[in-house]
Design an enzyme around this catalytic site. Structure first.
Site, mmCIF file in Angstrom:
data_model
loop_
_atom_site.group_PDB
_atom_site.id
_atom_site.type_symbol
_atom_site.label_atom_id
_atom_site.label_comp_id
_atom_site.label_asym_id
_atom_site.label_seq_id
_atom_site.Cartn_x
_atom_site.Cartn_y
_atom_site.Cartn_z
ATOM 1 N N HIS A 218 -15.123 -36.301 -15.466
ATOM 2 C CA HIS A 218 -14.679 -36.241 -16.867
ATOM 3 C C HIS A 218 -15.578 -37.046 -17.795
ATOM 4 C CE1 HIS A 218 -12.080 -34.911 -19.871
ATOM 5 N NE2 HIS A 218 -10.915 -35.363 -19.448
ATOM 6 N N THR B 46 -16.732 -25.213 -1.728
ATOM 7 C CA THR B 46 -16.100 -25.445 -0.440
ATOM 8 C C THR B 46 -14.923 -24.485 -0.269
ATOM 9 O OG1 THR B 46 -14.990 -27.104 0.963
ATOM 10 C CG2 THR B 46 -14.611 -27.258 -1.409
#
Length: 427
Positions: free
Chosen positions: A398, A346
């Site tokens: 994560h 993006t």
């Protein structure tokens, strides 16, 4: 003969849509392949065209929710209205109608030319060269296209150009104390006891879907973001050196996005976990690279997917992005265009963002955020020099990606963009 107008299927998972806008009025004559109306779902906005010539009869009004396959109107094909013959302005013009077709360079028919005031230096604009959505917007807002600077190929006016022109015009108008107007029929204006006015309107399906997915990303992943900065000097120099010949040879502009996608694909090959996602207790790794490119539209953010981006060159990537932008502008982006992405890029820099934290496009495990290029003092060796710098951000899940992998992945992108020869040589 009455031909039914039905809401088309736009994907197996979509069962209903909102009829956002009719382009024609009840009882109006229509032509085959002419856009009739727009539908909005929680994922796409789509134009529906007429299947035959005839007279339109509307049975479902704007703003109503309709099921996929529902009949929203009919076309009476027995009442085809013939096109009015063109009236010649002079005997000379009348005689020209019987002659051989004019060459391409000859003047276009009068109804397709927008006359420019004599004080303007711009040439007449052929409306046939503009997309249907641009022509409708120009007519709806009663705009003179010669007053709008086009940014499309060959200076062509895009829908984004018209919207930007409208925004500038609104900002230039003096503020009034009148109640704000809305083009949305579902909008409700309320005046509080203090005299202050508010406008309430329902969220569009796309906006509701965006809100839901963002919450899912925040609540359903262990999202973390790492940052770095990239010296854009070398890439800007390469782009400047070859952009003209690139444009001439491939008929598309050379942008920065293709450099970043190329660098991203190389980094994903080295760190496959960032190209994977979690499904239950398993990690699903992709052996392909489908890169989503986030694109802002008037109705909300959409992420069309460039499939097998690793197989495309710079021209192929730029053409794919350009095609998606045109589809979005013309409300032709389909659900299939947005499915199957494995990683997203993006670019908030096009709106002036200096630094931001992109949110994951679930179920993907990573998203790269590009930002504004800005000249800043940096240390090179023992000297302080001014360089065009860009902050970049990588948000990642994560649960599947460790910090070391994420930081190194972003460094690989930095190395590739700062040394574009490495991208071209794929080393």
């Amino acid at each position: 003969m009455q031909l039914e107008i039905k809401v088309p299927s736009v994907g197996e998972s979509i069962r209903e849509a909102i009829l956002a806008q009719w382009y024609k009025q009840n009882g109006e004559s229509i032509r085959k392949d002419e856009p009739l109306f727009v539908i909005e779902t929680d994922k796409v906005t789509l134009e529906v065209t007429a299947q035959a010539d005839g007279v339109l009869a509307i049975t479902v009004q704007e703003g109503e929710t309709v099921a996929i396959g529902a009949v929203v109107g009919t076309i009476d094909t027995a009442k085809v209205v013939p096109e009015a013959p063109q009236v010649a302005d002079s005997p000379k013009a009348a005689a020209s109608e019987t002659t051989a077709p004019e060459p391409i360079s000859a003047p276009k028919p009068l109804e397709n030319i927008v006359d420019v005031p004599r004080e303007s230096s711009h040439p007449p604009i052929d409306l046939k060269l503009l997309s249907p959505s641009v022509r409708r917007l120009l007519a709806l807002k009663q705009l003179d296209p010669s007053s709008i600077q086009g940014t499309g190929p060959g200076g062509r006016i895009t829908k984004g150009d018209v919207l930007a022109h409208l925004e500038i015009r609104v900002q230039a108008e003096p503020a009034t104390e009148e109640t704000p107007r809305s083009d949305d029929p579902a909008a409700i204006s309320q005046t509080m006891d203090s005299g202050e006015t508010t406008t309430r309107k329902p969220m569009s399906p796309i906006r509701r879907r965006i809100a839901t997915r963002l919450l899912e990303a925040k609540n359903g992943t262990a999202m973390l973001t790492t940052f770095n900065e990239i010296d854009m000097s070398r890439t800007m120099a390469v782009r400047s050196q070859f952009k003209d010949v690139f444009q001439k040879q491939h008929e598309v502009s050379l942008g920065f996005m293709s450099f970043f996608i190329k660098a991203t694909v190389q980094a994903l090959r080295e760190f496959p976990a960032i190209n994977a996602f979690i499904e239950g207790d398993d990690i699903v790794y992709h052996d392909y690279y489908h890169i989503g490119v986030a694109v802002g539209s008037p109705r909300g953010l959409v992420v069309p997917v460039i499939r097998h981006a690793d197989r495309l060159g710079f021209a192929g990537l730029e053409k794919a992005i350009n095609d998606f932008v045109k589809k979005i502008s013309d409300n032709r982006l389909s659900l299939a265009d947005m499915e199957g992405g494995t990683f997203t890029v993006t670019n908030g820099g096009v709106f002036g963002s200096l630094l931001s934290t992109p949110i994951l496009n679930t179920p993907q495990s990573g998203i790269l955020g590009m930002h504004k290029i800005e000249k800043r003092p940096v240390v090179v060796g023992d000297d302080v020099v001014v360089r065009p710098m860009m902050y970049v951000a990588l948000s990642y899940d994560h649960r599947i990606v460790d910090g070391r992998e994420a930081v190194t992945f972003l460094k690989r992108i930095k190395e590739g963009v700062e040394n574009p020869e490495r991208i071209m040589m794929e080393i």
